[in-house]
Design an enzyme around this catalytic site. Structure first.
Site, PDB file in Angstrom:
ATOM      1  N   LYS A 273       0.890  -1.193   0.061  1.00  0.00           N
ATOM      2  CA  LYS A 273       0.110  -0.006  -0.182  1.00  0.00           C
ATOM      3  C   LYS A 273       0.833   1.244   0.106  1.00  0.00           C
ATOM      4  O   LYS A 273       1.756   1.513   0.908  1.00  0.00           O
ATOM      5  CB  LYS A 273      -0.698   0.100   1.139  1.00  0.00           C
ATOM      6  CG  LYS A 273      -1.956   1.163   1.137  1.00  0.00           C
ATOM      7  CD  LYS A 273      -2.918   1.279   2.363  1.00  0.00           C
ATOM      8  CE  LYS A 273      -3.959   2.127   2.257  1.00  0.00           C
ATOM      9  NZ  LYS A 273      -3.367   3.442   2.068  1.00  0.00           N
TER      10      LYS A 273
ATOM     11  N   ASP B 183       2.236   5.053  -0.143  1.00  0.00           N
ATOM     12  CA  ASP B 183       1.666   6.184   0.819  1.00  0.00           C
ATOM     13  C   ASP B 183       2.070   7.594  -0.064  1.00  0.00           C
ATOM     14  O   ASP B 183       3.198   7.920  -0.095  1.00  0.00           O
ATOM     15  CB  ASP B 183       2.648   6.235   1.946  1.00  0.00           C
ATOM     16  CG  ASP B 183       2.118   7.271   3.094  1.00  0.00           C
ATOM     17  OD1 ASP B 183       0.988   8.047   2.642  1.00  0.00           O
ATOM     18  OD2 ASP B 183       2.807   7.501   4.110  1.00  0.00           O
TER      19      ASP B 183
ATOM     20  N   GLU C 248       2.781   1.211   5.449  1.00  0.00           N
ATOM     21  CA  GLU C 248       1.489   1.640   5.545  1.00  0.00           C
ATOM     22  C   GLU C 248       0.446   0.541   5.688  1.00  0.00           C
ATOM     23  O   GLU C 248      -0.414   0.410   6.635  1.00  0.00           O
ATOM     24  CB  GLU C 248       1.153   2.609   4.761  1.00  0.00           C
ATOM     25  CG  GLU C 248      -0.408   3.323   5.185  1.00  0.00           C
ATOM     26  CD  GLU C 248      -0.834   4.222   4.308  1.00  0.00           C
ATOM     27  OE1 GLU C 248      -1.996   4.991   4.272  1.00  0.00           O
ATOM     28  OE2 GLU C 248      -0.387   4.812   3.284  1.00  0.00           O
TER      29      GLU C 248
END
Length: 327
Positions: free
Chosen positions: A43, A45, A184
């Site tokens: 994921k 950021d 994250e």
């Protein structure tokens, strides 16, 4: 003798290239899904972007549909070098730290919102989907097929545009490793599903900590002259903004002073929310804070909030909506 007016062809008519595609958004879940039909990615950021390429002309759009081509010139320049005539890439613009992790604060500085030594050339665009390619709309295809077409275009590149790698692994183990390395979180995607606009179960996100975006509606000065004490934050509630508390950590001594100067430049006498606080300085609701937090209180306030970076509110899609909160 009659003249032929038509010629039979096996080539289908090209699909019209959409001017904009509302993005597919991941649903927040507690644990990664299991099974052979799921693939996982880091994921990132950063800023979700769509890169539109059409005969050498490139447009870079935010997920809210705003044209930010001029803010990402290195992405646009590199997109012109791809071996395509027309294409739409879906992905995330990030800046990586020394350990290879995406850092939203560094991205903000590279974009010039705050003074920094981070250069715009440090921005990388990780492409994770291909929605259109050379006259063909790919959204109806399964993710597995879209990735098969994407990978030859961007895999192995060292330029600004790169491939966001898929990981075929146990989801629980990948999530554990991601969190241990300070990432994250992870994204899980169903490889047999077409590209669907909006939020659904076919894309899922599992985060190591809760993180959302809130409108900055004011601040409280620090006891240290010229510095920031606390940000005052708001979320969407219908067509209005509602106060959800504040955060007083997450910035360095230097950044505290820079943020204070930035916010003083947009101060206003008219609060954007119904709120009375002694010593509060209210600001125009034009900036959005990225905030990491642990939970919500029973009365709808953030618990243990920490500042992570700033966005512009024009990308309205990212502001937290209270309708999604279950208290």
């Amino acid at each position: 003798m009659a003249r032929k007016t038509s010629k039979k062809t096996d080539n289908p008519s090209p699909d019209a290239m959409p001017a904009r595609v509302d993005p597919c958004l991941a649903t927040l879940v507690d644990k990664p899904p299991k099974g052979p039909d799921w693939a996982y990615e880091v994921k990132w950021d950063g800023y979700r972007l769509a890169v539109h390429i059409k005969t050498g002309r490139v447009r870079v759009l935010t997920r809210g549909g705003y044209g930010w081509t001029e803010r990402f010139p290195t992405i646009a320049d590199d997109a012109r070098r791809l071996a395509v005539k027309t294409a739409i890439l879906d992905g995330e613009a990030v800046v990586l730290d020394d350990l290879g992790r995406s850092d939203f604060g560094m991205l903000q500085r590279a974009l010039g919102r705050l003074p920094s030594a981070v250069e715009a050339g440090a921005i990388v665009f990780y492409a994770f989907d291909l929605l259109y390619l050379d006259g063909r709309d790919l959204r109806r295809l399964a993710l597995r097929e879209r990735r098969r077409l994407l990978e030859p275009l961007v895999a192995g590149r060292e330029g600004t545009i790169r491939l966001s790698e898929e990981v075929q692994a146990d989801g629980d183990e990948f999530f554990r490793v991601a969190c241990a390395h300070g990432l994250e979180g992870i994204i899980a995607k169903h490889v047999e599903k077409p590209y669907r606009t909006g939020r659904g179960e076919w894309w899922q996100k599992i985060t190591c900590k809760r993180r959302d975006s809130f409108v900055i509606v004011g601040f409280e000065p620090s006891t240290v002259p010229g510095h920031l004490g606390r940000l005052l934050l708001a979320a969407r509630k219908g067509d209005d903004l509602v106060y959800v508390g504040g955060c007083g950590t997450g910035w360095s001594h230097e950044l505290s002073r820079e943020l204070r100067n930035l916010l003083e430049g947009i101060s206003t006498k008219t609060p954007a929310v119904s709120l009375r606080r002694k010593n509060a300085v209210f600001t125009k609701p034009v900036l959005v804070a990225e905030v990491e937090y642990r939970a919500w209180t029973d009365d709808g306030k953030l618990r243990h909030a920490s500042f992570k970076g700033i966005r512009q509110r024009e990308d309205e899609a990212s502001v937290f909506d209270m309708a999604s909160l279950r208290l």
